[in-house]
Design a protein around this motif. Structure first.
Motif: not given
Length: 390
Positions: A311-336
């Motif tokens: 229960y607690i872990g389900s609010y600490l993390f959330i699953l997001e989809n991203s079609t951006f390649e890892q090579g052009i992404t960088e963030s501590d929370r999300y692919t930007t």
């Protein structure tokens, strides 16, 4: 910020179903259920209910990007397609519309069924509220204010004692079953306990939740499990008075359970608000028989740790989809994406479509909180005009 989004609904679906699977495994094993006790199992059900009621993403939630294959599937679900020149719509948009319409229909049906039951019983039952021994028994069990809101009737539509109604309760007793005063006393005591402890309100709220999450079969399973736990709580309150009370209560229970099963099917068809008795009799009897069994504190602690962590872990993390390649992404929370020509267009439902023209890709997000420097346009035409006339 707190968000309600596709990702938060997806996370709620995954986590609540995982919790329900764990609870279902407990119900399948009567020995484990007896070692844990119905109270702790009820806590697990309440935790699951709370998770279903709060499908939200909290400010401290950390984003976990799904693998590319899953991201592409979710992107296809959320991407808006040109159905008509004037209409862009996604699979998620269609699902939300169907979800809303069907939820409203089921809620209306639930309220209508509640009303229909009362009308059906009123025309096919006999009021015995002021008759003896019913009146005297009810006087011993209830306060004066409670008695004013309880009516008793006999009817052929039920084969076991039941209670229906929310604010004004209606206790139904089977019509053609000869019962002793003691049998009637325990039956009324059982049903009055449901009323005094607001079990029908809880059951009704769970039914409403099942109507809202109609597309998830596990929520209907949760409703059934909570119904069983409510019965177990009443059983425990009565048998805790001692061995003699337990024997008399079991005798009364078996007396009513020995009725005509075909007529019980008829009652189940109409009594949508009733707490059905027969289907879980063996499980209830097993819990009564093993109520003195020593609880396993180690097992209880382990299960509480597992359920609480999920229960607690389900609010600490959330699953997001991203079609951006890892090579052009960088963030501590999300692919930007890090590109000068990245921009966003606000959609009608308050989501945003992030475009990366140089790579010919885009995706939908629920918030620009993680894109503080991004350029925002109201539509694609405004972007094209800006590019042509910088």
């Amino acid at each position: 910020m707190i968000h309600f989004s596709f990702s938060s609904v997806l996370m709620t679906f995954l986590v609540s179903n995982l919790l329900l699977v764990v609870i279902s495994l407990l119900f399948r094993n009567e020995n484990i259920l007896a070692k844990l006790g119905f109270r702790l199992t009820a806590i697990f059900c309440i935790i699951t209910l709370i998770r279903l009621l709060l499908p939200l993403e909290l400010p401290f939630t950390k984003t976990v990007i799904l693998p590319k294959a899953l991201s592409e599937v979710l992107f296809a679900i959320r991407h808006r397609y040109n159905v008509f020149p004037w209409l862009r719509i996604s699979v998620w948009d269609i699902f939300r519309l169907v979800w809303l319409v069907e939820s409203i229909r089921r809620l209306i049906t639930l309220f209508y069924s509640h009303w229909k039951v009362r009308m059906l019983i009123r025309g096919n039952s006999k009021d015995i509220t002021k008759q003896e021994p019913y009146a005297s028994i009810l006087m011993d069990l209830c306060t004066e204010n409670q008695r004013k809101r309880i009516r008793m009737r006999t009817t052929k539509f039920v084969n076991v004692p039941m209670i229906t109604g929310l604010r004004n309760a209606l206790i139904l007793l089977p019509a053609d079953i000869d019962s002793s005063d003691e049998d009637v006393m325990f039956a009324l005591r059982h049903e009055v306990y449901h009323y005094v402890h607001h079990d029908l309100w809880l059951k009704f709220a769970v039914n409403c939740l099942s109507a809202i999450y109609w597309w998830n079969p596990f929520t209907h399973l949760l409703s059934k499990q909570i119904g069983i736990l409510l019965e177990m709580r009443v059983d425990n309150s009565i048998v805790s008075e001692g061995e003699e009370s337990t024997i008399r209560y079991l005798s009364s229970m078996l007396h009513y359970m020995g009725g005509d099963p075909e007529r019980d099917d008829v009652s189940a068809q109409y009594m949508g608000m009733a707490l059905k008795k027969k289907s879980n009799l063996l499980r209830r009897l097993h819990m009564i028989q093993n109520r003195e069994q020593k609880r396993s504190h180690l097992l209880s602690a382990a299960m509480l740790l597992i359920v609480g962590s999920i229960y607690i872990g389900s609010y600490l993390f959330i699953l997001e989809n991203s079609t951006f390649e890892q090579g052009i992404t960088e963030s501590d929370r999300y692919t930007t994406p890090r590109d000068d020509d990245i921009f966003a267009i606000q959609n009608d439902d308050s989501t945003y479509t992030i475009y990366l023209p140089s790579l010919g890709i885009n995706e939908i997000v629920d918030s620009l909180e993680l894109y503080p420097q991004i350029k925002i346009y109201s539509n694609k035409e405004e972007y094209n005009e800006k590019i042509q006339n910088p």
